[in-house]
Design a protein around this motif. Structure first.
Motif, PDB file in Angstrom:
ATOM      1  N   PRO A 153       0.819  -1.218   0.000  1.00  0.00           N
ATOM      2  CA  PRO A 153       0.000   0.000   0.000  1.00  0.00           C
ATOM      3  C   PRO A 153       0.851   1.266   0.000  1.00  0.00           C
ATOM      4  N   LYS A 154       0.354   2.285  -0.678  1.00  0.00           N
ATOM      5  CA  LYS A 154       0.934   3.625  -0.536  1.00  0.00           C
ATOM      6  C   LYS A 154       0.291   4.297   0.652  1.00  0.00           C
ATOM      7  N   ALA A 155      -0.995   3.986   0.839  1.00  0.00           N
ATOM      8  CA  ALA A 155      -1.687   4.519   2.001  1.00  0.00           C
ATOM      9  C   ALA A 155      -2.491   3.376   2.618  1.00  0.00           C
ATOM     10  N   LEU A 156      -2.345   3.231   3.945  1.00  0.00           N
ATOM     11  CA  LEU A 156      -3.032   2.145   4.646  1.00  0.00           C
ATOM     12  C   LEU A 156      -4.044   2.753   5.602  1.00  0.00           C
ATOM     13  N   LEU A 157      -5.274   2.239   5.526  1.00  0.00           N
ATOM     14  CA  LEU A 157      -6.329   2.736   6.402  1.00  0.00           C
ATOM     15  C   LEU A 157      -6.661   1.641   7.411  1.00  0.00           C
ATOM     16  N   LEU A 158      -6.448   1.918   8.712  1.00  0.00           N
ATOM     17  CA  LEU A 158      -6.751   0.906   9.735  1.00  0.00           C
ATOM     18  C   LEU A 158      -7.967   1.358  10.522  1.00  0.00           C
ATOM     19  N   ASP A 159      -9.002   0.519  10.519  1.00  0.00           N
ATOM     20  CA  ASP A 159     -10.210   0.896  11.248  1.00  0.00           C
ATOM     21  C   ASP A 159     -10.242   0.170  12.584  1.00  0.00           C
ATOM     22  N   GLU A 160     -10.061   0.919  13.666  1.00  0.00           N
ATOM     23  CA  GLU A 160     -10.095   0.398  15.033  1.00  0.00           C
ATOM     24  C   GLU A 160      -9.285  -0.876  15.213  1.00  0.00           C
ATOM     25  N   PRO A 161      -8.014  -0.835  14.974  1.00  0.00           N
ATOM     26  CA  PRO A 161      -7.206  -2.044  15.148  1.00  0.00           C
ATOM     27  C   PRO A 161      -7.207  -2.543  16.594  1.00  0.00           C
ATOM     28  N   SER A 162      -7.469  -1.667  17.561  1.00  0.00           N
ATOM     29  CA  SER A 162      -7.383  -2.076  18.970  1.00  0.00           C
ATOM     30  C   SER A 162      -8.627  -2.811  19.428  1.00  0.00           C
ATOM     31  N   GLN A 163      -9.656  -2.819  18.593  1.00  0.00           N
ATOM     32  CA  GLN A 163     -10.952  -3.344  19.028  1.00  0.00           C
ATOM     33  C   GLN A 163     -10.850  -4.782  19.532  1.00  0.00           C
ATOM     34  N   GLY A 164     -11.345  -4.993  20.742  1.00  0.00           N
ATOM     35  CA  GLY A 164     -11.453  -6.344  21.270  1.00  0.00           C
ATOM     36  C   GLY A 164     -10.137  -6.980  21.689  1.00  0.00           C
ATOM     37  N   LEU A 165      -9.074  -6.164  21.803  1.00  0.00           N
ATOM     38  CA  LEU A 165      -7.786  -6.776  22.163  1.00  0.00           C
ATOM     39  C   LEU A 165      -7.439  -6.466  23.624  1.00  0.00           C
ATOM     40  N   ALA A 166      -6.810  -7.455  24.276  1.00  0.00           N
ATOM     41  CA  ALA A 166      -6.394  -7.275  25.673  1.00  0.00           C
ATOM     42  C   ALA A 166      -5.229  -6.288  25.729  1.00  0.00           C
ATOM     43  N   PRO A 167      -5.074  -5.560  26.868  1.00  0.00           N
ATOM     44  CA  PRO A 167      -4.019  -4.532  26.986  1.00  0.00           C
ATOM     45  C   PRO A 167      -2.625  -5.050  26.642  1.00  0.00           C
ATOM     46  N   VAL A 168      -2.303  -6.263  27.054  1.00  0.00           N
ATOM     47  CA  VAL A 168      -0.958  -6.766  26.782  1.00  0.00           C
ATOM     48  C   VAL A 168      -0.756  -6.994  25.287  1.00  0.00           C
ATOM     49  N   VAL A 169      -1.825  -7.400  24.609  1.00  0.00           N
ATOM     50  CA  VAL A 169      -1.764  -7.606  23.162  1.00  0.00           C
ATOM     51  C   VAL A 169      -1.641  -6.257  22.451  1.00  0.00           C
ATOM     52  N   LEU A 170      -2.306  -5.241  23.022  1.00  0.00           N
ATOM     53  CA  LEU A 170      -2.248  -3.902  22.432  1.00  0.00           C
ATOM     54  C   LEU A 170      -0.804  -3.410  22.338  1.00  0.00           C
ATOM     55  N   ASP A 171      -0.032  -3.673  23.394  1.00  0.00           N
ATOM     56  CA  ASP A 171       1.359  -3.215  23.379  1.00  0.00           C
ATOM     57  C   ASP A 171       2.135  -3.873  22.248  1.00  0.00           C
ATOM     58  N   GLU A 172       1.893  -5.167  22.047  1.00  0.00           N
ATOM     59  CA  GLU A 172       2.553  -5.867  20.938  1.00  0.00           C
ATOM     60  C   GLU A 172       2.155  -5.250  19.609  1.00  0.00           C
ATOM     61  N   LEU A 173       0.854  -4.909  19.507  1.00  0.00           N
ATOM     62  CA  LEU A 173       0.339  -4.375  18.252  1.00  0.00           C
ATOM     63  C   LEU A 173       0.930  -2.996  17.965  1.00  0.00           C
ATOM     64  N   ILE A 174       1.067  -2.187  19.056  1.00  0.00           N
ATOM     65  CA  ILE A 174       1.673  -0.865  18.887  1.00  0.00           C
ATOM     66  C   ILE A 174       3.096  -1.022  18.352  1.00  0.00           C
ATOM     67  N   ALA A 175       3.803  -1.987  18.944  1.00  0.00           N
ATOM     68  CA  ALA A 175       5.178  -2.221  18.498  1.00  0.00           C
ATOM     69  C   ALA A 175       5.195  -2.628  17.037  1.00  0.00           C
ATOM     70  N   ALA A 176       4.270  -3.512  16.686  1.00  0.00           N
ATOM     71  CA  ALA A 176       4.245  -4.003  15.305  1.00  0.00           C
ATOM     72  C   ALA A 176       3.950  -2.876  14.331  1.00  0.00           C
ATOM     73  N   ILE A 177       2.953  -2.045  14.675  1.00  0.00           N
ATOM     74  CA  ILE A 177       2.589  -0.968  13.751  1.00  0.00           C
ATOM     75  C   ILE A 177       3.741   0.044  13.647  1.00  0.00           C
ATOM     76  N   ASN A 178       4.421   0.269  14.754  1.00  0.00           N
ATOM     77  CA  ASN A 178       5.560   1.190  14.707  1.00  0.00           C
ATOM     78  C   ASN A 178       6.692   0.666  13.829  1.00  0.00           C
ATOM     79  N   ARG A 179       6.802  -0.688  13.771  1.00  0.00           N
ATOM     80  CA  ARG A 179       7.843  -1.273  12.917  1.00  0.00           C
ATOM     81  C   ARG A 179       7.582  -0.968  11.437  1.00  0.00           C
ATOM     82  N   LEU A 180       6.278  -0.700  11.103  1.00  0.00           N
ATOM     83  CA  LEU A 180       5.934  -0.475   9.693  1.00  0.00           C
ATOM     84  C   LEU A 180       6.461   0.865   9.171  1.00  0.00           C
ATOM     85  N   ARG A 181       6.935   1.718  10.093  1.00  0.00           N
ATOM     86  CA  ARG A 181       7.397   3.043   9.658  1.00  0.00           C
ATOM     87  C   ARG A 181       8.480   2.939   8.599  1.00  0.00           C
ATOM     88  N   SER A 182       9.257   1.862   8.706  1.00  0.00           N
ATOM     89  CA  SER A 182      10.355   1.694   7.751  1.00  0.00           C
ATOM     90  C   SER A 182       9.844   1.598   6.323  1.00  0.00           C
TER      91      SER A 182
END
Lengths: 235, 381, 284
Positions: A153-182
């Motif tokens: 994608p040139k532009a990625l649209l994420l609709d409520e990625p946090s929905q239904g996820l436990a707090p500990v999983v959220l941290d992993e997801l934040i890390a993963a999405i931050n890795r996409l910056r590259s």
């Protein structure tokens, strides 16, 4: 600017749900669309992706897409991960989901992207033969991202990625999405989880009643008595 | 002109009209209704019935042999008992004195009570046993215009008994027609020295009958009786029988005596014996040949026994009209005359006599055993 | 014992036709989560046209007529979708309607006649049981078709797209899959397969205008009895239906034998309720 919307409105039949929205996201930038339930976040993303009827202008890297079908927009690099991981096919295996996403690419490029994606989300390599519907919520979100990335994608649209996820999983997801910056793409994330948004965004806009009522920097979200919280009317 | 004068005038006009009307009653054509299955599954029989009636009416120029004018109106029972009831009601409203039809047994049974209430006899071209059951309250009002199913079964089993077979297997279709035939064969068989050793059945839509044929073969059947009216089932069973090595003579009831069956099947049914009401298309008697000629003159190709049963019903009605020369004809007078009608003009073979005890009229002598030879039904002498 | 084996063998051969009718249902379910109940009618029209024209040209014209009928169904499907209908049951009911229309057309155009192609195929003897070559040929055709379909659905990109379209049409659109085109294509393929089944019925037994409902129901039974999602299971489903029918005809009283195949389906379905959830694709 990678993705721009000018005076964009979204409609369900005669009902207009987003009104004259102007926004733009540049390459490598993460923009958060904050808003409570029913603020019009999903409609805005749907209008951008072409699955909700809209009027107004949409351009992606200078190419006008507002008249194009959802399929064409997806093919051009404007990729949506719908709410509830709606881009996944639950009975199909992880491998099959990825294969669908990558099917338009020539073999060499396909293998390259696949290994890139599996490097970003190693858990998916282990789950290859499992049906997507059998993964945990966090793993499903990873797969949803991986499938979207498979379209380069040139532009990625994420609709409520946090929905239904436990707090500990959220941290992993934040890390993963931050890795996409590259990868240097424009990212537009619709969220109502402020903590999640603050950890990810470069910038945010606040949506209420289908209109942008405020713009700001994530630092502002740290202040629970700040404008953003007041305007959202929650928390 | 005052009111009294007006009334007097009206009475006069009415009286004149009545006199004129009764004077015309002798000249006015007698009305007959024909309630037939012109659409739906039973149209296979209803349409030939109509064609025969139209051809005869055209040939006779709507005048009976005795010189009486008659008029016939057609109604469609749509192969459906409810529609048959409606159509009979409509016909009687239109002042008919007798009704040819309905085409199906279930239609006749449904319309029986109306015929009784409105005093108009039905002459039904159907084999269904129940229509002339004396236990029916409307029994006096129903007359049959074809041999009954019992006659058919008896005739074909008699032919079977001439061979060496003692053990009979029966294959039938799963409906009222099929079930009736099996019950009758079980009843009639033993008196002819035939023992029903096994039965097998299939729904209309079965695509493979080898299991059924195997079942009859395993039971050691020396001859097979088919109670079928669906041509596809008939040819499919014969193929299956040859395939599983059931190579015994096969006999079929009148349901298969359809032109489309003879013409569409191949060598495998060669030699199959079928009982038929007359043999209009292939080996007609002089009377049948006369009817066939009328049909051809009307541009119709003779199909089988539908035309004969249709003509039987019409000719019975016309016979009853001629027996009432010079009289006013009503539904009740038609019924009374039909009940003693004997030896009237007709095209089909066999001697027909109705009586108070016998509303069937037609019996085994109206039937003929045929054999399939070279895609035709040839009468067996 | 030899009788039992014979019934089983004959039933298995008869079941080939059901498998061919079940395959398109399974395919459509895998792609659009609906059932095409007009398959029996496609088989009828194919047989009627083939019997009328005759020969190889007749067979080709029959298949074309079946595909044309299926094309009408696919247009009805798209039309209903455009009108905002998304429920599979509505398309299924519409296909029942089309089936009735085709049946009436055949009755109107050809009359109540039966379609029979007369020839007697040679037969082979297997341990004293004579088996018809046509029946073996039917089974072979069904097996080949079903295996091809299985490979396509399970292991090809096309198959993945078909399955994806069924479970998540929006997601499939976002993945740039031509959902509607695929689904119309599957309707057409269904017409072709049902037409083929119709030709085999014509050459084996004969058919008339009353056949569609029975064919459709037998095919439906074969499609669902071991799980609707897979064409391979259709073959086993068809054979199981055929064997159940043959054994019932052979050993049970007539009244019972007519309902046995459907009792059999009920029995199998009631024995594995868990599978139906997995089939819907959700997380149990």
């Amino acid at each position: 600017m990678t993705l721009t919307a000018t005076s964009l409105s979204a409609h369900y039949g005669r009902l207009q749900v987003c009104h004259n929205i102007d926004l733009s996201v540049s390459a490598g930038e993460y923009l958060i669309v904050l808003g409570a339930n029913g603020a019009g976040k999903s409609s805005l993303l749907g209008a951008l992706a072409g699955i909700v009827a809209s009027s107004g202008g949409i351009t992606l890297s200078g190419r006008r897409l507002d008249q194009a079908s959802a399929r064409v927009r997806a093919g051009s690099g404007l990729v949506l991960v719908p709410e509830g991981r709606g881009n996944l096919f639950a009975p199909l295996t992880v491998e099959e989901n990825l294969a669908i996403a990558l099917r338009h690419l020539p073999g060499a490029e396909r293998r390259e992207i696949l290994s890139e994606v599996l490097a970003l989300f190693p858990i998916l390599g282990e789950r290859g033969a499992q049906p997507a519907g059998m993964l945990s919520g966090g793993e499903q979100q990873m797969l949803a991202l991986a499938v979207a990335l498979g379209r380069r994608p040139k532009a990625l649209l994420l609709d409520e990625p946090s929905q239904g996820l436990a707090p500990v999983v959220l941290d992993e997801l934040i890390a993963a999405i931050n890795r996409l910056r590259s990868l240097g793409m424009a990212l537009l994330i619709a969220e109502q989880n402020v903590r999640f948004a603050a950890a990810l965004g470069d910038r945010f806009v606040l949506l209420r009643g289908g209109e942008i009522i405020h713009e700001g920097a994530p630092a502002e979200l740290a202040d629970r008595r700040g404008t953003a919280f007041r305007l959202m009317g929650t928390h | 002109m005052n009111l009294r004068m007006l009334r007097a005038l009206a009475i006069c006009v009415g009286a004149v009209a009545m006199i004129a009307g009764s004077a015309r009653a002798q000249d006015a054509p007698v009305k007959i209704g024909a309630v037939l299955s012109l659409s739906g599954p039973a149209a296979v029989f209803g349409i030939p019935e109509r064609d025969a009636i139209q051809a005869i009416v055209a040939k006779m120029s709507s005048t009976t042999k005795g010189g009486r004018k008659f008029e016939i109106s057609f109604y469609d029972d749509k192969s459906n008992p409810t529609e048959a009831t409606r159509a009979v009601n409509q016909a009687i409203n239109d002042k008919v004195v007798a009704i040819v039809g309905p085409s199906t047994g279930s239609g006749i049974l449904a319309a029986g009570p109306i015929a009784q209430r409105l005093s108009t006899p039905l002459i039904g071209p159907a084999g269904t046993l129940a229509i002339t059951d004396p236990k029916n309250e409307f029994y006096p009002w129903i007359f049959r215009a074809a041999p009954s199913d019992a006659s058919d079964v008896r005739a074909i089993l008699q032919d079977m008994a001439k061979g060496n077979a003692k053990k009979v297997g029966i294959f039938y279709q799963e409906d009222a027609y099929g079930k009736t035939g099996v019950d009758l064969a079980r009843e009639v068989g033993p008196s002819l020295g035939l023992n029903v050793v096994e039965t097998a059945s299939a729904p209309y839509t079965a695509t493979d009958l080898t299991a059924q044929a195997t079942k009859l073969r395993n039971a050691g059947a020396q001859a097979v009786f088919l109670q079928i009216s669906i041509a596809a089932l008939g040819s499919s069973f014969v193929k299956a029988a040859r395939q599983v090595g059931l190579s015994v003579p096969i006999y079929a009831n009148a349901g298969l005596a359809q032109r489309s069956f003879a013409e569409n099947v191949g060598n495998e049914v060669e030699g199959l014996r079928i009982v038929s009401i007359g043999n209009l298309p292939y080996d007609p008697t002089p009377g049948e040949a006369e009817l066939a000629k009328m049909l051809e003159a009307a541009g119709k190709q003779p199909q089988g026994w539908g035309e004969l049963t249709g003509s039987n019903a019409l000719m019975a009605a016309l016979g009853a009209i001629d027996r009432q020369k010079g009289k006013d004809i009503t539904g009740a007078s038609m019924r009374e005359t039909l009940e003693s009608l004997c030896d009237f003009d007709k095209f089909a073979r066999g001697r027909v006599c109705y009586s108070a005890k016998d509303h069937d009229g037609w019996h085994e002598d109206a039937l003929v055993i045929t054999e399939v030879r070279n895609k035709q039904f040839r009468s067996v002498p | 014992m030899i009788h039992f084996v014979e019934y089983v063998l004959r039933g298995a051969l008869a079941g080939a036709i059901y498998a061919l009718l079940a395959a398109p249902m399974s395919l459509l379910f895998a792609t659009a989560r609906t059932i095409d109940f007009a398959v029996g009618a496609y088989a009828l029209i194919a047989a009627a046209v083939a019997a009328t024209i005759g020969g190889i040209a007749g067979a080709e014209a029959g298949l074309a007529a079946a595909m044309l009928s299926a094309a009408i169904m696919s247009l009805i499907f798209v039309g209903l979708k455009r009108l905002g209908c998304e429920d599979g049951i509505v398309f299924a009911l519409a296909s029942f309607g089309l089936s009735a229309v085709i049946e009436s057309f055949v009755l109107w155009y050809w009359g109540a006649r039966s379609f029979i192609v007369s020839y007697v195929a040679a037969s082979w003897s297997l341990g004293g049981i004579r088996l018809d070559q046509q029946g073996l040929f039917n089974l072979l055709i069904a097996a080949i078709v079903v295996v091809i379909l299985h490979v396509v659905v399970r292991h090809s990109s096309l198959g993945r797209m078909m399955r994806a379209s069924a479970v998540n049409a929006v997601g499939a659109t976002l993945a740039a899959i031509p959902v509607e085109g695929l689904q119309m294509g599957v309707y057409l393929a269904g017409g072709l397969l049902a037409g083929l089944a119709g030709l085999l019925v014509l050459y084996s037994a004969g058919i008339d205008f009353t056949a569609p409902l029975g064919l459709t129901l037998s095919g439906f039974g074969a499609a669902i009895v071991f799980g609707v999602g897979s064409p391979l299971r259709c073959l086993f489903g068809g054979i199981a239906m055929g064997v159940a029918q043959a054994l019932a005809s052979g050993y049970l009283s007539e009244a019972l034998s007519a309902m046995t195949p459907f009792l059999f389906i009920l029995l199998v379905l009631s024995m594995r309720p868990a599978d139906t959830e997995a089939l819907a694709g959700g997380r149990p």
